[in-house]
Design a protein around this motif. Structure first.
Motif, PDB file in Angstrom:
ATOM      1  N   ILE A  91       0.707  -1.362   0.031  1.00  0.00           N
ATOM      2  CA  ILE A  91      -0.021   0.011  -0.135  1.00  0.00           C
ATOM      3  C   ILE A  91       0.976   1.384   0.060  1.00  0.00           C
ATOM      4  O   ILE A  91       1.817   1.465   0.906  1.00  0.00           O
ATOM      5  N   ASN A  92       0.592   2.121  -0.916  1.00  0.00           N
ATOM      6  CA  ASN A  92       1.388   3.603  -0.950  1.00  0.00           C
ATOM      7  C   ASN A  92       1.202   4.028   0.335  1.00  0.00           C
ATOM      8  O   ASN A  92       0.303   4.479   0.915  1.00  0.00           O
ATOM      9  N   PRO A  93       2.479   4.437   1.070  1.00  0.00           N
ATOM     10  CA  PRO A  93       2.557   4.896   2.331  1.00  0.00           C
ATOM     11  C   PRO A  93       1.820   6.397   2.096  1.00  0.00           C
ATOM     12  O   PRO A  93       1.606   6.985   3.344  1.00  0.00           O
ATOM     13  N   ARG A  94       1.643   7.117   1.153  1.00  0.00           N
ATOM     14  CA  ARG A  94       1.282   8.492   0.980  1.00  0.00           C
ATOM     15  C   ARG A  94      -0.202   8.304   0.711  1.00  0.00           C
ATOM     16  O   ARG A  94      -0.877   9.288   0.636  1.00  0.00           O
ATOM     17  N   HIS A  95      -0.746   7.146   0.356  1.00  0.00           N
ATOM     18  CA  HIS A  95      -2.374   7.095   0.347  1.00  0.00           C
ATOM     19  C   HIS A  95      -2.971   6.632   1.605  1.00  0.00           C
ATOM     20  O   HIS A  95      -2.674   5.927   2.377  1.00  0.00           O
ATOM     21  N   THR A  96      -3.984   7.533   2.018  1.00  0.00           N
ATOM     22  CA  THR A  96      -5.055   6.987   2.739  1.00  0.00           C
ATOM     23  C   THR A  96      -5.698   5.613   2.501  1.00  0.00           C
ATOM     24  O   THR A  96      -5.892   5.300   1.469  1.00  0.00           O
ATOM     25  N   ALA A  97      -6.242   5.037   3.466  1.00  0.00           N
ATOM     26  CA  ALA A  97      -6.939   3.810   3.205  1.00  0.00           C
ATOM     27  C   ALA A  97      -8.054   3.839   2.310  1.00  0.00           C
ATOM     28  O   ALA A  97      -8.288   3.405   1.227  1.00  0.00           O
ATOM     29  N   PHE A  98      -8.580   5.413   2.265  1.00  0.00           N
ATOM     30  CA  PHE A  98      -9.712   5.408   1.293  1.00  0.00           C
ATOM     31  C   PHE A  98      -9.279   5.661  -0.227  1.00  0.00           C
ATOM     32  O   PHE A  98      -9.743   4.894  -1.097  1.00  0.00           O
ATOM     33  N   GLU A  99      -7.887   6.202  -0.205  1.00  0.00           N
ATOM     34  CA  GLU A  99      -7.414   6.321  -1.590  1.00  0.00           C
ATOM     35  C   GLU A  99      -6.866   5.011  -2.108  1.00  0.00           C
ATOM     36  O   GLU A  99      -7.091   4.629  -3.420  1.00  0.00           O
ATOM     37  N   ALA A 100      -6.463   4.217  -1.270  1.00  0.00           N
ATOM     38  CA  ALA A 100      -5.892   2.878  -1.657  1.00  0.00           C
ATOM     39  C   ALA A 100      -7.240   2.028  -2.192  1.00  0.00           C
ATOM     40  O   ALA A 100      -7.056   1.370  -3.374  1.00  0.00           O
ATOM     41  N   ILE A 101      -8.413   1.979  -1.418  1.00  0.00           N
ATOM     42  CA  ILE A 101      -9.605   1.310  -2.061  1.00  0.00           C
ATOM     43  C   ILE A 101     -10.159   1.949  -3.276  1.00  0.00           C
ATOM     44  O   ILE A 101     -10.734   1.079  -3.973  1.00  0.00           O
ATOM     45  N   ALA A 102     -10.053   3.237  -3.398  1.00  0.00           N
ATOM     46  CA  ALA A 102     -10.657   3.908  -4.389  1.00  0.00           C
ATOM     47  C   ALA A 102     -10.035   3.848  -5.651  1.00  0.00           C
ATOM     48  O   ALA A 102     -10.370   3.807  -6.749  1.00  0.00           O
TER      49      ALA A 102
ATOM     50  N   VAL B 160     -16.689   2.863  -2.001  1.00  0.00           N
ATOM     51  CA  VAL B 160     -15.538   2.609  -0.909  1.00  0.00           C
ATOM     52  C   VAL B 160     -15.941   2.178   0.473  1.00  0.00           C
ATOM     53  O   VAL B 160     -15.561   1.248   1.176  1.00  0.00           O
ATOM     54  N   GLU B 161     -16.918   3.178   0.631  1.00  0.00           N
ATOM     55  CA  GLU B 161     -17.357   2.961   2.090  1.00  0.00           C
ATOM     56  C   GLU B 161     -18.016   1.499   2.400  1.00  0.00           C
ATOM     57  O   GLU B 161     -18.097   0.922   3.357  1.00  0.00           O
ATOM     58  N   ARG B 162     -18.915   1.116   1.422  1.00  0.00           N
ATOM     59  CA  ARG B 162     -19.654  -0.080   1.592  1.00  0.00           C
ATOM     60  C   ARG B 162     -18.324  -1.191   1.303  1.00  0.00           C
ATOM     61  O   ARG B 162     -18.700  -2.173   2.267  1.00  0.00           O
ATOM     62  N   THR B 163     -17.538  -1.314   0.527  1.00  0.00           N
ATOM     63  CA  THR B 163     -16.441  -2.153   0.616  1.00  0.00           C
ATOM     64  C   THR B 163     -15.705  -2.356   1.904  1.00  0.00           C
ATOM     65  O   THR B 163     -15.679  -3.505   2.494  1.00  0.00           O
ATOM     66  N   ALA B 164     -15.326  -1.029   2.461  1.00  0.00           N
ATOM     67  CA  ALA B 164     -14.765  -1.051   3.580  1.00  0.00           C
ATOM     68  C   ALA B 164     -15.475  -1.820   4.698  1.00  0.00           C
ATOM     69  O   ALA B 164     -15.200  -2.671   5.480  1.00  0.00           O
ATOM     70  N   ALA B 165     -16.782  -1.630   4.912  1.00  0.00           N
ATOM     71  CA  ALA B 165     -17.779  -1.909   6.061  1.00  0.00           C
ATOM     72  C   ALA B 165     -17.781  -3.489   5.651  1.00  0.00           C
ATOM     73  O   ALA B 165     -17.773  -3.970   6.671  1.00  0.00           O
TER      74      ALA B 165
ATOM     75  N   ALA C  21      -9.746  -5.044   0.714  1.00  0.00           N
ATOM     76  CA  ALA C  21     -10.931  -4.194   0.443  1.00  0.00           C
ATOM     77  C   ALA C  21     -10.501  -3.525  -1.190  1.00  0.00           C
ATOM     78  O   ALA C  21     -11.371  -3.480  -1.976  1.00  0.00           O
ATOM     79  N   ARG C  22      -9.377  -3.211  -1.088  1.00  0.00           N
ATOM     80  CA  ARG C  22      -8.817  -2.758  -2.216  1.00  0.00           C
ATOM     81  C   ARG C  22      -8.869  -3.824  -3.417  1.00  0.00           C
ATOM     82  O   ARG C  22      -9.186  -3.412  -4.591  1.00  0.00           O
ATOM     83  N   ALA C  23      -8.533  -5.146  -3.069  1.00  0.00           N
ATOM     84  CA  ALA C  23      -8.682  -5.965  -4.102  1.00  0.00           C
ATOM     85  C   ALA C  23     -10.102  -6.367  -4.462  1.00  0.00           C
ATOM     86  O   ALA C  23     -10.369  -6.844  -5.839  1.00  0.00           O
ATOM     87  N   VAL C  24     -11.161  -6.335  -3.332  1.00  0.00           N
ATOM     88  CA  VAL C  24     -12.457  -6.914  -3.859  1.00  0.00           C
ATOM     89  C   VAL C  24     -13.505  -5.678  -4.296  1.00  0.00           C
ATOM     90  O   VAL C  24     -14.691  -6.048  -4.681  1.00  0.00           O
ATOM     91  N   ALA C  25     -12.908  -4.476  -3.962  1.00  0.00           N
ATOM     92  CA  ALA C  25     -13.908  -3.453  -4.397  1.00  0.00           C
ATOM     93  C   ALA C  25     -14.449  -3.350  -5.742  1.00  0.00           C
ATOM     94  O   ALA C  25     -15.553  -3.205  -6.041  1.00  0.00           O
ATOM     95  N   THR C  26     -13.609  -3.965  -6.621  1.00  0.00           N
ATOM     96  CA  THR C  26     -13.952  -3.847  -8.186  1.00  0.00           C
ATOM     97  C   THR C  26     -14.723  -5.299  -8.326  1.00  0.00           C
ATOM     98  O   THR C  26     -14.809  -5.570  -9.599  1.00  0.00           O
ATOM     99  N   GLU C  27     -14.847  -6.218  -7.294  1.00  0.00           N
ATOM    100  CA  GLU C  27     -15.532  -7.321  -7.579  1.00  0.00           C
ATOM    101  C   GLU C  27     -14.841  -8.184  -8.469  1.00  0.00           C
ATOM    102  O   GLU C  27     -15.629  -8.753  -9.552  1.00  0.00           O
TER     103      GLU C  27
END
Ligand code: ADP
Ligand code: MG
Length: 352
Positions: A127-138, A156-161, A188-194
């Motif tokens: 995970i890019n250390p300069r990215h927030t969790a939101f950005e990583a998943i988005a 993003v929020e639904r995947t995170a949840a 979450a980053r990997a499954v966000a795009t199903e």
């Protein structure tokens, strides 16, 4: 039922920097044979375990599947399409046709699904250390389809949840998250795009046992929800037993055995599988049952002798033939395969 993933004759050889001390002598180039002639299929919703000692080629195979490496030879087809032929900008997207896919935020519009995504062992490093969790998943969502800011936030929020990450954590950077939370961001980053196929390379091996159990549960529930196929790399056979339908056992780049998890663990047909299974405590194994111990180190993966079994020298039942001829692949009942001159077929046949 047709296979989602079809891997045929896959090979990856890394050229070794040669040259050395004698510039006038032209030695033939050397290659490290990381993955050799690997073939298998996988159906939607199925989980395939990939096991074997460190250095046997599991991560290389995982990276080939995720198209992070190009094969030297062979083919990888997903939904009938060669993954290498998909233009880079479209890679990751196949049309969503599966009923029950995660609904779009716009009623009626089906968001595209990714083809293949990967979860790495080292969540921190991936995970890019300069990215927030939101950005990583988005990021993979943005790459896949055009979404409005509100749609993106909702996805993003639904995947995170779904992955057990509360919305309050999404503004954090990796160093502000625990190991288990980082693993959840990686998933979450990997499954966000199903993705139709999720490749997981030792996703829990860096985690405490209690966190591991929770993450494995999460992976199982996500799979039940999305119907994704999993390729699950692990050196922990107990985890593989719990999670996987089928197992591929690799030794020095080659598949030595493939079978349903239950039968393969109960009655290994390859002497190497038998040694691996014997090295862990398997529930249900009778006390005093013979255990095979391996001595010595694996052979070198650099320019291995094509005329010999790669396990020869360490194999407790090896014979002269094994040094002279590569083993044939025996097909056993129940979709089981074993590459050995002298498979332990009595047990294998009984269990198949
Ligand atoms: N980029 C690379 N260049 C050269 N050799 C590599 C490279 N990646 C992996 N290897 C070699 O390929 C073999 C398989 O490695 P790997 O796939 O990481 O195994 P595993 O994940 O099972 O531990 C090892 O001998 C490793 O040193
Ligand atoms: Mg690895």
């Amino acid at each position: 039922m047709t296979a989602l993933l079809e891997v045929q004759g896959l090979q990856k050889r890394f050229p070794m920097g040669g040259g050395g001390m004698l510039p006038c002598r032209r030695a033939a180039p050397s290659f490290l044979h990381a993955v050799e002639d690997v073939s298998f299929t996988l159906r939607a919703g199925e989980t395939l375990g990939l096991v074997g000692e460190s250095g046997c080629g599991k991560s290389t195979l995982a990276r080939l599947l995720a198209r992070l490496l190009d094969p030297t030879e062979g083919s990888i087809r997903l939904g009938g399409q060669e993954i290498g032929a998909i233009p880079a900008k479209r890679f990751g997207a196949i049309p969503a046709t599966r009923p029950g896919a995660m609904p779009s935020t716009r009623p009626g519009a089906m968001p595209p699904r990714a083809a293949i995504q990967m979860v790495f062992q080292d969540a921190e490093g991936s995970i890019n250390p300069r990215h927030t969790a939101f950005e990583a998943i988005a990021r993979p969502l943005r790459q896949l389809s055009r979404l409005s800011g509100a749609e993106l936030r909702t996805r993003v929020e639904r995947t995170a949840a779904l992955c057990g990450l509360p919305a309050e954590l999404l503004g954090r950077f990796p160093h502000q998250l625990s190991g288990g939370q980082k693993a959840r961001v990686g998933i979450a980053r990997a499954v966000a795009t199903e993705p139709a196929l999720l490749v997981l390379d030792e996703p829990t091996s860096a985690l405490d046992v209690s966190v591991q159990v929770v993450i494995l549960d999460l992976l199982r529930s996500l799979q039940a929800r999305t119907g994704a196929a999993y390729v699950f790399v692990s050196h922990d056979l107990n985890v593989v037993r719990l999670l996987c339908d089928r197992v591929l056992v690799m030794y020095l780049g080659r598949v030595v055995e493939e079978g349903a998890a239950e039968t393969l663990f109960a009655a290994p047909a390859h002497p190497y599988t038998r040694a691996l299974v014997g090295a862990v405590s398997v529930p249900g194994r009778r006390k005093g049952e013979e255990r095979v111990r391996l001595s010595g180190e694996p052979r070198s993966p650099i320019d291995p002798d094509p005329q010999a079994c790669r396990f020869h020298g360490r194999c407790p039942i090896g014979q002269d033939l094994c040094a002279r001829a590569a083993p044939p692949v025996h097909e056993l009942p129940g979709g089981r395969r074993v590459a050995c001159h002298f498979p332990l077929t009595a047990g294998a046949m009984a269990a198949a």
